[in-house]
Design a protein around this motif. Sequence first.
Motif, mmCIF file in Angstrom:
data_model
loop_
_atom_site.group_PDB
_atom_site.id
_atom_site.type_symbol
_atom_site.label_atom_id
_atom_site.label_comp_id
_atom_site.label_asym_id
_atom_site.label_seq_id
_atom_site.Cartn_x
_atom_site.Cartn_y
_atom_site.Cartn_z
ATOM 1 N N ALA A 52 -4.276 15.243 4.726
ATOM 2 C CA ALA A 52 -3.609 16.513 4.427
ATOM 3 C C ALA A 52 -2.150 16.277 4.055
ATOM 4 C CB ALA A 52 -3.709 17.454 5.624
ATOM 5 N N ALA A 53 -1.465 15.432 4.801
ATOM 6 C CA ALA A 53 -0.053 15.164 4.522
ATOM 7 C C ALA A 53 0.117 14.480 3.169
ATOM 8 C CB ALA A 53 0.553 14.315 5.632
ATOM 9 N N ILE A 54 -0.719 13.485 2.901
ATOM 10 C CA ILE A 54 -0.636 12.766 1.629
ATOM 11 C C ILE A 54 -0.887 13.709 0.466
ATOM 12 C CG2 ILE A 54 -1.767 11.005 0.203
ATOM 13 C CD1 ILE A 54 -2.244 9.449 2.869
ATOM 14 N N THR A 55 -1.854 14.592 0.622
ATOM 15 C CA THR A 55 -2.240 15.490 -0.458
ATOM 16 C C THR A 55 -1.269 16.646 -0.640
ATOM 17 O OG1 THR A 55 -4.552 14.964 -0.014
ATOM 18 C CG2 THR A 55 -4.128 16.912 -1.328
ATOM 19 N N LEU A 56 -0.833 17.257 0.446
ATOM 20 C CA LEU A 56 -0.097 18.515 0.348
ATOM 21 C C LEU A 56 1.424 18.382 0.318
ATOM 22 C CD1 LEU A 56 -2.284 20.617 2.793
ATOM 23 C CD2 LEU A 56 -2.388 20.553 0.295
ATOM 24 N N VAL A 57 1.953 17.348 0.940
ATOM 25 C CA VAL A 57 3.412 17.215 0.992
ATOM 26 C C VAL A 57 3.896 16.585 -0.300
ATOM 27 C CG1 VAL A 57 5.343 16.157 2.196
ATOM 28 C CG2 VAL A 57 3.413 17.048 3.497
ATOM 29 N N ASN A 58 4.780 17.295 -0.971
ATOM 30 C CA ASN A 58 5.319 16.830 -2.240
ATOM 31 C C ASN A 58 6.727 16.301 -1.989
ATOM 32 O OD1 ASN A 58 5.486 16.332 -4.912
ATOM 33 N ND2 ASN A 58 5.710 18.454 -5.547
ATOM 34 N N ALA A 59 6.836 15.021 -1.667
ATOM 35 C CA ALA A 59 8.133 14.454 -1.289
ATOM 36 C C ALA A 59 8.426 13.184 -2.090
ATOM 37 C CB ALA A 59 8.140 14.155 0.203
ATOM 38 N N ALA A 60 8.205 13.244 -3.386
ATOM 39 C CA ALA A 60 8.505 12.121 -4.289
ATOM 40 C C ALA A 60 7.866 10.815 -3.824
ATOM 41 C CB ALA A 60 10.007 11.979 -4.456
ATOM 42 N N GLY A 61 6.637 10.887 -3.373
ATOM 43 C CA GLY A 61 5.909 9.683 -2.972
ATOM 44 C C GLY A 61 6.233 9.168 -1.598
ATOM 45 N N LEU A 62 7.032 9.891 -0.840
ATOM 46 C CA LEU A 62 7.465 9.407 0.466
ATOM 47 C C LEU A 62 6.316 9.319 1.468
ATOM 48 C CD1 LEU A 62 9.843 8.476 2.153
ATOM 49 C CD2 LEU A 62 10.209 10.830 2.821
ATOM 50 N N VAL A 63 5.445 10.313 1.523
ATOM 51 C CA VAL A 63 4.358 10.301 2.511
ATOM 52 C C VAL A 63 3.390 9.150 2.251
ATOM 53 C CG1 VAL A 63 2.444 11.598 3.513
ATOM 54 C CG2 VAL A 63 4.598 12.748 3.012
ATOM 55 N N PRO A 64 2.943 8.893 1.011
ATOM 56 C CA PRO A 64 2.079 7.720 0.820
ATOM 57 C C PRO A 64 2.757 6.414 1.213
ATOM 58 C CG PRO A 64 1.914 9.164 -1.073
ATOM 59 C CD PRO A 64 3.025 9.696 -0.211
ATOM 60 N N ILE A 65 4.038 6.281 0.944
ATOM 61 C CA ILE A 65 4.753 5.062 1.324
ATOM 62 C C ILE A 65 4.806 4.936 2.847
ATOM 63 C CG2 ILE A 65 7.024 3.947 1.312
ATOM 64 C CD1 ILE A 65 7.349 5.089 -1.561
ATOM 65 N N VAL A 66 5.066 6.032 3.543
ATOM 66 C CA VAL A 66 5.077 6.013 5.016
ATOM 67 C C VAL A 66 3.697 5.636 5.537
ATOM 68 C CG1 VAL A 66 5.313 7.443 7.096
ATOM 69 C CG2 VAL A 66 6.999 7.614 5.262
ATOM 70 N N TYR A 67 2.640 6.174 4.908
ATOM 71 C CA TYR A 67 1.282 5.808 5.332
ATOM 72 C C TYR A 67 1.069 4.298 5.195
ATOM 73 C CZ TYR A 67 -3.624 4.752 5.038
ATOM 74 O OH TYR A 67 -4.845 4.144 5.218
ATOM 75 N N PHE A 68 1.438 3.742 4.028
ATOM 76 C CA PHE A 68 1.225 2.312 3.821
ATOM 77 C C PHE A 68 2.051 1.462 4.790
ATOM 78 C CE2 PHE A 68 -0.257 3.362 -0.608
ATOM 79 C CZ PHE A 68 -1.545 2.873 -0.420
ATOM 80 N N LEU A 69 3.249 1.911 5.141
ATOM 81 C CA LEU A 69 4.103 1.123 6.025
ATOM 82 C C LEU A 69 3.828 1.341 7.510
ATOM 83 C CD1 LEU A 69 7.519 1.472 4.167
ATOM 84 C CD2 LEU A 69 5.962 -0.478 4.155
ATOM 85 N N ARG A 70 3.528 2.582 7.917
ATOM 86 C CA ARG A 70 3.414 2.892 9.338
ATOM 87 C C ARG A 70 2.062 3.457 9.761
ATOM 88 N NH1 ARG A 70 6.161 0.557 12.427
ATOM 89 N NH2 ARG A 70 6.172 2.254 13.899
ATOM 90 N N GLY A 71 1.254 3.937 8.846
ATOM 91 C CA GLY A 71 0.021 4.617 9.214
ATOM 92 C C GLY A 71 -1.166 3.707 9.443
ATOM 93 N N ARG A 72 -1.049 2.470 9.013
ATOM 94 C CA ARG A 72 -2.168 1.544 9.160
ATOM 95 C C ARG A 72 -1.899 0.584 10.295
ATOM 96 N NH1 ARG A 72 -3.019 -0.810 3.311
ATOM 97 N NH2 ARG A 72 -0.970 -1.633 3.778
ATOM 98 N N VAL A 73 -2.953 0.292 11.064
ATOM 99 C CA VAL A 73 -2.793 -0.569 12.230
ATOM 100 C C VAL A 73 -2.923 -2.033 11.820
ATOM 101 C CG1 VAL A 73 -3.786 -1.230 14.436
ATOM 102 C CG2 VAL A 73 -3.609 1.169 13.820
ATOM 103 N N GLY A 74 -4.080 -2.405 11.315
ATOM 104 C CA GLY A 74 -4.322 -3.802 10.964
ATOM 105 C C GLY A 74 -4.526 -3.949 9.485
ATOM 106 N N ARG A 75 -4.235 -5.089 9.019
ATOM 107 C CA ARG A 75 -4.467 -5.370 7.600
ATOM 108 C C ARG A 75 -5.655 -6.299 7.501
ATOM 109 N NH1 ARG A 75 0.844 -4.671 4.301
ATOM 110 N NH2 ARG A 75 1.798 -3.214 5.702
ATOM 111 N N THR A 76 -6.726 -5.771 6.987
ATOM 112 C CA THR A 76 -7.921 -6.578 6.835
ATOM 113 C C THR A 76 -7.909 -7.191 5.445
ATOM 114 O OG1 THR A 76 -9.186 -4.688 6.080
ATOM 115 C CG2 THR A 76 -9.268 -5.191 8.435
ATOM 116 N N ARG A 77 -8.233 -8.453 5.386
ATOM 117 C CA ARG A 77 -8.281 -9.130 4.103
ATOM 118 C C ARG A 77 -9.736 -9.314 3.698
ATOM 119 N NH1 ARG A 77 -3.571 -13.679 4.497
ATOM 120 N NH2 ARG A 77 -1.917 -12.189 4.852
ATOM 121 N N PRO A 78 -10.043 -9.035 2.429
ATOM 122 C CA PRO A 78 -11.429 -9.212 2.000
ATOM 123 C C PRO A 78 -11.837 -10.673 2.093
ATOM 124 C CG PRO A 78 -10.055 -8.327 0.206
ATOM 125 C CD PRO A 78 -9.186 -8.540 1.395
ATOM 126 N N SER A 79 -13.089 -10.901 2.475
ATOM 127 C CA SER A 79 -13.583 -12.271 2.616
ATOM 128 C C SER A 79 -14.059 -12.802 1.301
ATOM 129 C CB SER A 79 -14.734 -12.323 3.606
ATOM 130 O OG SER A 79 -14.293 -11.823 4.834
#
Length: 79
Positions: A52-79
């Motif tokens: 909802a935040a990514i879709t609805l908040v119009n903040a010049a790309g700020l919410v997607p960047i926050v998701y990528f930096l802080r919203g994800r716990v682990g980084r899984t690498r493809p095998s």
Amino acid sequence: MGSTRWNDLDPRLQRAIVFGAGLEFGLKIAALIDLASRPREEVRGEKAAWAAAITLVNAAGLVPIVYFLRGRVGRTRPS
């Protein structure tokens, strides 16, 4: 105060606006794809709230960047 029409804007400003909108759209799509494909355990918080935040908040790309930096716990690498 008069309103400015698109055709009245400087062509450089028009290109900057189109570029910025495209960048924000691309970030939102990338974040939503990542969110949809990521298991619940690898997301901080509720996936629905992030979507909802990514879709609805119009903040010049700020919410997607926050998701990528802080919203994800682990980084899984493809095998």
